[in-house]
Motif scaffolding. Structure first.
Motif, short mmCIF file in Angstrom:
data_model
loop_
_atom_site.label_atom_id
_atom_site.label_comp_id
_atom_site.label_asym_id
_atom_site.label_seq_id
_atom_site.Cartn_x
_atom_site.Cartn_y
_atom_site.Cartn_z
N ALA B 31 0.85 -1.19 0.00
CA ALA B 31 0.00 0.00 0.00
C ALA B 31 0.89 1.24 0.00
O ALA B 31 2.11 1.16 0.15
CB ALA B 31 -0.93 0.00 1.22
N LEU B 32 0.25 2.36 -0.14
CA LEU B 32 0.98 3.63 -0.26
C LEU B 32 0.34 4.67 0.63
O LEU B 32 -0.89 4.67 0.84
CB LEU B 32 0.96 4.09 -1.72
N HIS B 33 1.17 5.54 1.13
CA HIS B 33 0.74 6.55 2.08
C HIS B 33 1.14 7.94 1.58
O HIS B 33 2.26 8.11 1.10
CB HIS B 33 1.46 6.28 3.40
N TRP B 34 0.23 8.89 1.69
CA TRP B 34 0.58 10.29 1.45
C TRP B 34 0.58 11.01 2.80
O TRP B 34 -0.40 10.93 3.56
CB TRP B 34 -0.40 10.96 0.49
N LEU B 35 1.66 11.74 3.06
CA LEU B 35 1.81 12.47 4.31
C LEU B 35 2.02 13.94 4.00
O LEU B 35 2.53 14.30 2.93
CB LEU B 35 3.03 11.95 5.09
N GLN B 36 1.64 14.78 4.96
CA GLN B 36 1.84 16.22 4.82
C GLN B 36 2.68 16.69 6.00
O GLN B 36 2.35 16.39 7.15
CB GLN B 36 0.49 16.93 4.81
N GLN B 37 3.74 17.42 5.68
CA GLN B 37 4.57 17.97 6.75
C GLN B 37 4.50 19.48 6.67
O GLN B 37 4.93 20.10 5.70
CB GLN B 37 6.01 17.51 6.65
N HIS B 38 3.97 20.08 7.72
CA HIS B 38 3.81 21.53 7.76
C HIS B 38 5.14 22.20 8.06
O HIS B 38 6.06 21.56 8.60
CB HIS B 38 2.78 21.89 8.82
N PRO B 39 5.24 23.49 7.74
CA PRO B 39 6.49 24.22 8.01
C PRO B 39 6.95 24.09 9.45
O PRO B 39 8.13 24.12 9.73
CB PRO B 39 6.12 25.67 7.65
N GLY B 40 6.04 23.92 10.38
CA GLY B 40 6.42 23.74 11.78
C GLY B 40 7.01 22.38 12.06
O GLY B 40 7.54 22.14 13.15
N GLY B 41 6.93 21.46 11.11
CA GLY B 41 7.57 20.16 11.26
C GLY B 41 6.65 18.99 11.49
O GLY B 41 7.04 17.86 11.27
N GLY B 42 5.43 19.22 11.96
CA GLY B 42 4.54 18.11 12.26
C GLY B 42 4.13 17.34 11.02
O GLY B 42 3.97 17.91 9.94
N PHE B 47 -3.59 10.20 3.37
CA PHE B 47 -4.26 9.06 2.75
C PHE B 47 -3.41 7.81 2.92
O PHE B 47 -2.20 7.87 2.95
CB PHE B 47 -4.44 9.26 1.23
N MET B 48 -4.14 6.71 2.97
CA MET B 48 -3.51 5.40 2.87
C MET B 48 -4.33 4.64 1.84
O MET B 48 -5.55 4.56 1.96
CB MET B 48 -3.57 4.70 4.22
N LEU B 49 -3.68 4.17 0.77
CA LEU B 49 -4.46 3.49 -0.26
C LEU B 49 -3.68 2.36 -0.91
O LEU B 49 -2.46 2.41 -0.99
CB LEU B 49 -4.99 4.48 -1.31
N SER B 50 -4.40 1.37 -1.34
CA SER B 50 -3.79 0.24 -2.01
C SER B 50 -4.36 0.02 -3.40
O SER B 50 -3.82 -0.77 -4.17
CB SER B 50 -3.96 -1.04 -1.19
N ILE B 60 -7.30 14.66 -3.43
CA ILE B 60 -7.63 13.40 -4.09
C ILE B 60 -6.33 12.62 -4.28
O ILE B 60 -5.34 13.18 -4.73
CB ILE B 60 -8.26 13.65 -5.48
N ALA B 61 -6.35 11.34 -3.94
CA ALA B 61 -5.19 10.49 -4.16
C ALA B 61 -5.59 9.32 -5.02
O ALA B 61 -6.66 8.72 -4.83
CB ALA B 61 -4.62 10.00 -2.83
N THR B 62 -4.74 9.02 -5.99
CA THR B 62 -4.99 7.87 -6.87
C THR B 62 -3.76 6.98 -6.88
O THR B 62 -2.64 7.44 -6.62
CB THR B 62 -5.29 8.33 -8.30
N ILE B 63 -3.98 5.73 -7.16
CA ILE B 63 -2.86 4.81 -7.28
C ILE B 63 -3.13 3.82 -8.40
O ILE B 63 -4.27 3.37 -8.59
CB ILE B 63 -2.58 4.08 -5.95
N ASN B 64 -2.07 3.51 -9.15
CA ASN B 64 -2.13 2.50 -10.19
C ASN B 64 -1.04 1.48 -9.86
O ASN B 64 0.14 1.73 -10.07
CB ASN B 64 -1.89 3.12 -11.57
N ILE B 65 -1.47 0.37 -9.30
CA ILE B 65 -0.52 -0.63 -8.82
C ILE B 65 0.29 -1.22 -9.98
O ILE B 65 1.50 -1.45 -9.86
CB ILE B 65 -1.25 -1.76 -8.06
#
Lengths: 113, 110
Positions: B31-42, B47-50, B60-65
Protein backbone atom coordinates in the motif's frame (compact mmCIF):
# COMPACT_ATOMS: atom_id res chain seq x y z
CA UNK A 1 -6.02 14.37 23.41
CA UNK A 2 -2.64 13.97 21.79
CA UNK A 3 -2.35 10.61 20.05
CA UNK A 4 1.44 10.36 19.88
CA UNK A 5 3.53 12.65 22.03
CA UNK A 6 7.26 13.19 22.24
CA UNK A 7 9.42 14.97 24.74
CA UNK A 8 11.35 17.11 24.56
CA UNK A 9 10.42 19.05 21.45
CA UNK A 10 13.86 20.60 21.26
CA UNK A 11 17.11 19.19 22.59
CA UNK A 12 20.44 20.96 22.40
CA UNK A 13 23.45 19.16 23.78
CA UNK A 14 27.19 18.77 23.52
CA UNK A 15 29.08 16.11 21.62
CA UNK A 16 29.78 13.05 23.67
CA UNK A 17 26.74 13.36 25.90
CA UNK A 18 24.09 10.70 26.37
CA UNK A 19 20.48 11.73 25.89
CA UNK A 20 17.01 10.25 25.69
CA UNK A 21 13.87 11.16 23.79
CA UNK A 22 10.57 9.88 25.11
CA UNK A 23 7.58 8.77 23.09
CA UNK A 24 4.13 7.84 24.28
CA UNK A 25 1.02 6.81 22.38
CA UNK A 26 -2.48 6.62 23.82
CA UNK A 27 -4.03 4.85 20.84
CA UNK A 28 -3.62 1.30 22.09
CA UNK A 29 -1.41 0.51 19.11
CA UNK A 30 0.81 -2.54 19.08
CA UNK A 31 3.73 -1.20 17.11
CA UNK A 32 5.89 1.87 17.53
CA UNK A 33 8.60 3.35 15.34
CA UNK A 34 11.43 5.81 15.38
CA UNK A 35 12.35 7.79 12.28
CA UNK A 36 15.19 10.19 11.60
CA UNK A 37 14.67 13.15 9.29
CA UNK A 38 17.91 14.59 8.03
CA UNK A 39 18.70 18.14 6.97
CA UNK A 40 17.39 17.40 3.48
CA UNK A 41 14.05 16.38 4.99
CA UNK A 42 14.50 12.74 4.09
CA UNK A 43 12.78 10.36 6.51
CA UNK A 44 14.40 7.06 7.34
CA UNK A 45 13.20 4.27 9.57
CA UNK A 46 15.45 3.56 12.53
CA UNK A 47 13.49 1.02 14.53
CA UNK A 48 10.16 -0.66 14.63
CA UNK A 49 9.05 -2.46 17.76
CA UNK A 50 6.09 -4.40 18.98
CA UNK A 51 5.78 -6.59 22.00
CA UNK A 52 7.29 -9.46 20.07
CA UNK A 53 10.00 -8.10 17.92
CA UNK A 54 12.50 -5.29 17.56
CA UNK A 55 13.52 -4.62 14.00
CA UNK A 56 16.59 -2.49 13.61
CA UNK A 57 17.65 -0.73 10.47
CA UNK A 58 21.16 -2.04 9.93
CA UNK A 59 22.46 1.43 9.11
CA UNK A 60 21.65 2.74 12.59
CA UNK A 61 24.74 2.99 14.82
CA UNK A 62 24.60 0.91 17.98
CA UNK A 63 24.88 4.13 19.96
CA UNK A 64 21.13 4.35 19.37
CA UNK A 65 18.94 2.03 21.37
CA UNK A 66 15.17 1.89 21.81
CA UNK A 67 13.73 1.05 25.20
CA UNK A 68 10.11 0.07 25.70
CA UNK A 69 8.95 -0.01 29.32
CA UNK A 70 5.45 -0.90 28.16
CA UNK A 71 3.33 -1.06 25.03
CA UNK A 72 2.50 2.63 25.11
CA UNK A 73 6.08 3.88 25.27
CA UNK A 74 9.14 3.61 23.09
CA UNK A 75 12.01 5.79 24.22
CA UNK A 76 15.13 6.45 22.19
CA UNK A 77 18.47 6.50 23.96
CA UNK A 78 21.51 7.91 22.26
CA UNK A 79 24.99 7.45 23.67
CA UNK A 80 28.11 9.45 22.84
CA UNK A 81 26.29 11.96 20.67
CA UNK A 82 27.99 13.07 17.48
CA UNK A 83 27.51 16.14 15.31
CA UNK A 84 25.93 14.00 12.61
CA UNK A 85 23.18 12.96 14.97
CA UNK A 86 21.66 16.41 14.64
CA UNK A 87 18.27 15.88 13.02
CA UNK A 88 14.59 15.74 13.76
CA UNK A 89 13.47 12.45 15.24
CA UNK A 90 9.89 11.31 14.82
CA UNK A 91 8.10 8.67 16.77
CA UNK A 92 5.09 6.93 15.24
CA UNK A 93 2.70 4.14 16.08
CA UNK A 94 0.36 1.83 14.21
CA UNK A 95 -2.26 -0.73 15.10
CA UNK A 96 -0.24 -3.65 13.82
CA UNK A 97 3.25 -4.21 12.53
CA UNK A 98 3.63 -3.15 8.94
CA UNK A 99 0.44 -1.16 8.91
CA UNK A 100 0.38 2.04 6.96
CA UNK A 101 -1.99 3.59 9.43
CA UNK A 102 0.83 5.26 11.27
CA UNK A 103 0.28 8.23 13.51
CA UNK A 104 3.28 10.47 13.91
CA UNK A 105 4.44 12.42 16.91
CA UNK A 106 5.35 16.10 16.60
CA UNK A 107 9.07 15.41 16.32
CA UNK A 108 12.09 16.23 18.46
CA UNK A 109 14.71 18.52 17.00
CA UNK A 110 18.09 17.40 18.27
CA UNK A 111 21.05 19.73 17.87
CA UNK A 112 24.49 18.48 18.80
CA UNK A 113 27.10 21.18 19.29
CA UNK B 1 18.59 5.07 -7.04
CA UNK B 2 15.76 5.78 -4.62
CA UNK B 3 13.04 3.21 -4.54
CA UNK B 4 10.45 5.97 -4.21
CA UNK B 5 10.68 8.96 -6.50
CA UNK B 6 8.55 12.06 -6.21
CA UNK B 7 8.08 14.84 -8.70
CA UNK B 8 8.36 17.70 -8.74
CA UNK B 9 10.76 18.37 -5.87
CA UNK B 10 9.54 21.94 -5.58
CA UNK B 11 6.29 23.43 -6.76
CA UNK B 12 5.05 26.99 -6.64
CA UNK B 13 1.44 27.70 -7.53
CA UNK B 14 -1.03 30.54 -7.43
CA UNK B 15 -4.01 30.31 -5.14
CA UNK B 16 -6.83 28.48 -6.85
CA UNK B 17 -4.67 26.37 -9.13
CA UNK B 18 -5.05 22.62 -9.48
CA UNK B 19 -1.99 20.85 -8.08
CA UNK B 20 -0.63 17.43 -8.96
CA UNK B 21 2.22 15.70 -7.17
CA UNK B 22 3.49 12.40 -8.51
CA UNK B 23 5.04 9.38 -6.84
CA UNK B 24 6.66 6.44 -8.61
CA UNK B 25 8.12 3.42 -6.94
CA UNK B 26 10.21 0.54 -8.13
CA UNK B 27 9.31 -2.18 -5.64
CA UNK B 28 6.25 -4.31 -5.13
CA UNK B 29 4.22 -2.77 -2.37
CA UNK B 30 1.28 -3.54 -0.16
CA UNK B 31 0.00 0.00 0.00
CA UNK B 32 0.98 3.63 -0.26
CA UNK B 33 0.74 6.55 2.08
CA UNK B 34 0.58 10.29 1.45
CA UNK B 35 1.81 12.47 4.31
CA UNK B 36 1.84 16.22 4.82
CA UNK B 37 4.57 17.97 6.75
CA UNK B 38 3.81 21.53 7.76
CA UNK B 39 6.49 24.22 8.01
CA UNK B 40 6.42 23.74 11.78
CA UNK B 41 7.57 20.16 11.26
CA UNK B 42 4.54 18.11 12.26
CA UNK B 43 3.63 15.17 10.03
CA UNK B 44 0.01 14.38 9.26
CA UNK B 45 -1.31 11.36 7.48
CA UNK B 46 -3.48 12.32 4.51
CA UNK B 47 -4.26 9.06 2.75
CA UNK B 48 -3.51 5.40 2.87
CA UNK B 49 -4.46 3.49 -0.26
CA UNK B 50 -3.79 0.24 -2.01
CA UNK B 51 -5.97 0.65 -5.08
CA UNK B 52 -8.15 3.11 -6.91
CA UNK B 53 -8.85 6.55 -5.60
CA UNK B 54 -9.62 8.33 -2.35
CA UNK B 55 -11.00 11.81 -1.78
CA UNK B 56 -10.98 13.99 1.29
CA UNK B 57 -12.18 17.53 0.89
CA UNK B 58 -10.04 19.19 -1.78
CA UNK B 59 -7.50 16.37 -1.76
CA UNK B 60 -7.63 13.40 -4.09
CA UNK B 61 -5.19 10.49 -4.16
CA UNK B 62 -4.99 7.87 -6.87
CA UNK B 63 -2.86 4.81 -7.28
CA UNK B 64 -2.13 2.50 -10.19
CA UNK B 65 -0.52 -0.63 -8.82
CA UNK B 66 0.35 -2.04 -12.24
CA UNK B 67 2.15 1.13 -13.26
CA UNK B 68 3.67 1.61 -9.78
CA UNK B 69 2.48 5.18 -9.67
CA UNK B 70 0.40 7.39 -7.43
CA UNK B 71 -0.73 10.98 -7.66
CA UNK B 72 -1.90 13.47 -5.10
CA UNK B 73 -4.16 16.22 -6.40
CA UNK B 74 -5.20 19.41 -4.66
CA UNK B 75 -8.12 21.29 -6.14
CA UNK B 76 -8.61 25.03 -5.61
CA UNK B 77 -5.27 25.32 -3.84
CA UNK B 78 -4.90 27.70 -0.94
CA UNK B 79 -1.85 29.21 0.81
CA UNK B 80 -2.59 27.01 3.81
CA UNK B 81 -1.84 24.00 1.60
CA UNK B 82 1.80 25.11 1.56
CA UNK B 83 3.74 22.21 3.02
CA UNK B 84 5.95 19.30 2.11
CA UNK B 85 4.04 16.33 0.75
CA UNK B 86 5.66 12.96 1.25
CA UNK B 87 4.87 9.70 -0.46
CA UNK B 88 5.69 6.50 1.43
CA UNK B 89 5.26 2.89 0.36
CA UNK B 90 4.86 -0.19 2.49
CA UNK B 91 7.44 -2.66 1.29
CA UNK B 92 8.18 -6.12 2.55
CA UNK B 93 4.75 -7.51 3.17
CA UNK B 94 2.81 -7.35 6.39
CA UNK B 95 5.97 -7.03 8.47
CA UNK B 96 7.51 -4.42 6.23
CA UNK B 97 8.37 -0.82 6.81
CA UNK B 98 7.68 2.42 5.08
CA UNK B 99 10.06 3.66 2.44
CA UNK B 100 9.76 7.39 2.00
CA UNK B 101 10.13 9.62 -1.00
CA UNK B 102 12.12 12.81 -0.53
CA UNK B 103 9.04 14.96 -0.52
CA UNK B 104 7.61 17.71 -2.67
CA UNK B 105 7.73 21.21 -1.28
CA UNK B 106 4.58 23.06 -2.28
CA UNK B 107 4.23 26.80 -1.95
CA UNK B 108 0.89 28.36 -2.80
CA UNK B 109 0.97 32.12 -3.31
CA UNK B 110 -2.06 34.31 -2.62
Amino acid sequence: DTAVSQTPKYLVTQMGNDKSIKCEQNLGHDTMYWYKQDSKKFLKIMFSYNNKELIINETVPNRFSPKSPDKAHLNLHINSLELGDSAVYFCASSQTSGSLGQFFGPGTRLTVL
Amino acid sequence: KNEVEQSPQNLTAQEGEFITINCSYSVGISALHWLQQHPGGGIVSLFMLSSGKKKHGRLIATINIQEKHSSLHITASHPRDSAVYICAVLYGGSQGNLIFGKGTKLSVKP
